[in-house]
Write an enzyme that holds these catalytic residues in place. Structure first.
Site, PDB file in Angstrom:
ATOM      1  N   GLY A  19       0.821  -1.209   0.000  1.00  0.00           N
ATOM      2  CA  GLY A  19       0.000   0.000   0.000  1.00  0.00           C
ATOM      3  C   GLY A  19       0.849   1.249   0.000  1.00  0.00           C
ATOM      4  N   ASP A  44      -6.871  12.669  11.844  1.00  0.00           N
ATOM      5  CA  ASP A  44      -6.900  12.100  10.488  1.00  0.00           C
ATOM      6  C   ASP A  44      -7.582  10.739  10.491  1.00  0.00           C
ATOM      7  OD1 ASP A  44      -6.487  12.169   7.774  1.00  0.00           O
ATOM      8  OD2 ASP A  44      -4.461  11.331   7.874  1.00  0.00           O
ATOM      9  N   LYS A  80       6.661   1.063   6.954  1.00  0.00           N
ATOM     10  CA  LYS A  80       6.227   2.311   6.302  1.00  0.00           C
ATOM     11  C   LYS A  80       7.449   3.203   6.088  1.00  0.00           C
ATOM     12  CE  LYS A  80       3.336   5.170   8.471  1.00  0.00           C
ATOM     13  NZ  LYS A  80       2.069   5.769   8.948  1.00  0.00           N
ATOM     14  N   GLY A  83       0.465   5.572   1.490  1.00  0.00           N
ATOM     15  CA  GLY A  83      -0.319   6.639   2.112  1.00  0.00           C
ATOM     16  C   GLY A  83       0.400   7.964   2.016  1.00  0.00           C
ATOM     17  N   GLY A  84      -0.031   8.924   2.826  1.00  0.00           N
ATOM     18  CA  GLY A  84       0.561  10.244   2.777  1.00  0.00           C
ATOM     19  C   GLY A  84       2.005  10.268   3.224  1.00  0.00           C
ATOM     20  N   PHE A  85       2.387   9.334   4.099  1.00  0.00           N
ATOM     21  CA  PHE A  85       3.770   9.260   4.568  1.00  0.00           C
ATOM     22  C   PHE A  85       4.672   8.643   3.509  1.00  0.00           C
ATOM     23  CE2 PHE A  85       7.286   7.416   6.976  1.00  0.00           C
ATOM     24  CZ  PHE A  85       7.603   8.445   7.851  1.00  0.00           C
ATOM     25  N   GLY A  86       4.151   7.618   2.849  1.00  0.00           N
ATOM     26  CA  GLY A  86       4.946   6.946   1.833  1.00  0.00           C
ATOM     27  C   GLY A  86       4.483   5.518   1.633  1.00  0.00           C
ATOM     28  N   PRO A  87       5.248   4.708   0.879  1.00  0.00           N
ATOM     29  CA  PRO A  87       4.859   3.317   0.606  1.00  0.00           C
ATOM     30  C   PRO A  87       4.969   2.439   1.843  1.00  0.00           C
ATOM     31  CG  PRO A  87       7.050   3.767  -0.258  1.00  0.00           C
ATOM     32  CD  PRO A  87       6.508   5.080   0.202  1.00  0.00           C
ATOM     33  N   VAL A  88       4.190   1.363   1.848  1.00  0.00           N
ATOM     34  CA  VAL A  88       4.192   0.403   2.948  1.00  0.00           C
ATOM     35  C   VAL A  88       4.534  -0.969   2.375  1.00  0.00           C
ATOM     36  CG1 VAL A  88       2.880  -0.609   4.842  1.00  0.00           C
ATOM     37  CG2 VAL A  88       2.423   1.751   4.133  1.00  0.00           C
TER      38      VAL A  88
END
Length: 546
Positions: free
Chosen positions: A242, A360, A263, A244-249
């Site tokens: 996946g 969030d 993450k 998200g806003g932080f980066g890939p997981v």
């Protein structure tokens, strides 16, 4: 012997320097000089002027102050000091070893003890360095910590000890700032090294490349980049689960067999050190069955990595908004998810040792374990607060479209009622299987909140329910959930219930209060009520569309 202890019967030193600690702390012994003892560069005799001035060892010329400009002198061809007060880490590179020692004010020196592993392996000393000598033929490199002023003085005067082939290793302010949390290896080995004391304040780089203080991370293990790369097969695309806003997981498997979600901060992320700090400092202190567990972190250079427990069923949105998977969430499962989220948010707001506003909450941040139990994740935007309903104002509005409360989106004001609003949106999405943002209906232009409100006023709330729930739903639970969801998304925060009230309403059978018009309602029959207030001209909004 009965007591199974060794007794010293006879010792035969090969030379004078074979005697243990003969030159005292920070004193170096050499058979090639007379006297045999001398102080390491940057140190001076404790008892100058005495016949045997090295009998008490040596002391620093300049005291350490744990400043960012402190650095290390490299002494070559040395016998490494006694390791009674040292810590060994087998998987650290020499660079990581340097960062680890730099980040802990109690660390006095470091070295790679294993000269056959091409730089892998790290010894860190805490306290005085004792029993040092020179080995010209097969000695090792020892890096000793010195004050910044002492290092600068050596550069200016060129007073380098050529006999010891001293090389100055100075970490500048900017690079030293990159040492965020570098020494929590001590946490990882804490049980094996009970005498180790770990400093509770570390430093890192923010987006402007300046030093930022991070406090109290002693409870969270540090993972080396080598361990993370091995666990994820060098961040293989096949292990990516996946983004998200932080980066890939990525999915990973640690050496002990634990499955983890890794993450990794991406170069294009709007988030950075502040969000990373939040995760490390907050999640480490939060323990609840419906909160995702953070196993540890890694930072090296520009790499910022968080290691979580692995959630087999990924996030709620992967099921809820996917037509091929949404039927896998029957009503009992969805009602369980609603309850689990509510309990976790109540814990954050009231029962944890930190009072936290998540800021969030959304379907993508609700993870599902193998039993489909929900766990709230992603505390990068979370904030501590004091009091049960205190408003805080910010000029930087962060969050996700569709879940942000009106007072936060417009005026930058957030409180526990901001999380309550987001929870209400989630409840309506879970019941309907539809996203609030992007919702459309052939008969009107309302969003999901407006559509739910319209159906409620027409006494048709059951029509909001997803068609795939027809074989599993319990009417009273569905209607009560919709009613509670509408109470949570009311326009004015003072009208919204607390999470404690939410839980009580969900499990009770009593009469519920009538909800008022939800925020952002755009129905034609309510044009007199503005959907969004005018934006404060002094407020800068930055909403993450994630």
């Amino acid at each position: 012997m009965r007591n199974r202890e060794w007794m010293q019967d006879l010792t035969i030193p090969m030379d004078y320097c074979d005697n243990y600690g003969v030159c005292g702390p920070y004193g170096s012994c050499s058979t090639a000089t007379l006297p045999n003892c001398e102080c390491l560069t940057g140190f001076e005799p404790k008892n100058p002027g005495e016949l045997n001035q090295y009998s008490g060892g040596c002391r620093r010329v300049k005291a350490l102050d744990c400043g960012l400009e402190e650095g290390f002198l490299k002494f070559s061809s040395m016998k490494l000091p006694d390791t009674e007060n040292a810590l060994f880490h087998s998987s650290m590179s020499l660079w990581e070893c340097e960062l680890a020692c730099k980040g802990n004010c109690s660390c006095t020196a470091y070295a790679n003890p294993n000269i056959t592993t091409n730089g892998v392996g790290c010894l860190l000393w805490f306290g005085d360095l004792i029993d040092i000598r020179e080995y010209p033929l097969n000695g090792q490199d020892l890096y000793v910590r010195l004050a910044a002023s002492e290092l600068l003085g050596f550069v200016a005067s060129k007073r380098l000890n050529k006999k010891n082939r001293v090389l100055i290793v100075v970490i500048s302010t900017s690079s030293a700032a990159a040492l965020l949390f570098a020494v929590v290896y001590a946490c990882k080995k804490k049980k094996k090294m009970p005498h180790m004391k770990v400093k509770e304040t570390w430093y890192g780089l923010d987006k402007k490349n300046t030093s930022v203080q991070v406090e109290d991370v002693k409870e969270l293990p540090f993972f080396s980049l080598h361990e993370i790369l091995k666990a994820t097969d060098d961040f293989s695309i096949s292990n990516k689960i996946g983004e998200g806003g932080f980066g890939p997981v990525y999915k990973g498997i640690l050496e002990d067999g634990r499955e983890v979600a890794v993450k990794r901060l991406s170069e294009t992320s709007q988030q950075g050190l502040d969000e990373f700090k939040n995760e490390v400092m907050y999640v480490a202190k939060l323990q609840h069955r419906n909160l995702v567990k953070l196993y540890g972190y890694c930072i090296r250079g520009n790499e910022m990595i968080l290691i979580y427990e692995y959630m087999a069923n990924k996030s709620l949105d992967t099921f809820l908004f996917d037509e091929s998977k949404t039927s896998m969430l029957d009503w009992p499962c969805r009602f369980q998810i609603i309850h689990g989220m509510a309990r976790a948010i109540l814990y954050l707001h009231q029962d944890s040792r930190l009072q936290i506003i998540h800021r969030d909450l959304k379907a993508g941040n609700i993870l599902l374990d193998a039993d489909m139990s929900p766990k709230i994740s992603d505390f990068g935007l979370a904030r501590k607060f004091v009091g049960s309903d205190t408003f805080t104002k910010t000029k930087k509005v962060v969050g996700t479209y569709g879940y942000i409360s009106p007072e936060y989106a417009v005026h930058g004001k957030f409180s526990i009622k901001s999380d309550v609003f987001s929870f209400g949106v989630l409840v309506l999405e879970i019941v309907s299987g539809k996203k609030n943002r992007g919702f459309s209906h052939q008969d009107h232009s309302d969003n999901l909140l407006g559509h739910a409100w319209r159906l409620y006023k027409e006494n048709k709330s059951i029509e909001l329910m997803s068609a795939c729930l027809r074989d599993s739903f319990i009417l009273s639970e569905v209607l009560r959930s919709i009613h509670v969801g509408l109470l949570c998304v009311q326009h004015h925060p003072e009208d919204r219930p607390t999470m404690l009230s939410v839980i009580l309403m969900l499990i009770s059978e009593g009469v519920l209060p009538e909800p008022k018009q939800p925020a952002f309602f755009t129905g034609e029959s309510h044009r007199e009520a503005p959907s969004v207030l005018s934006v404060d001209e002094y407020m800068i909004t930055q909403v993450y569309a994630r």
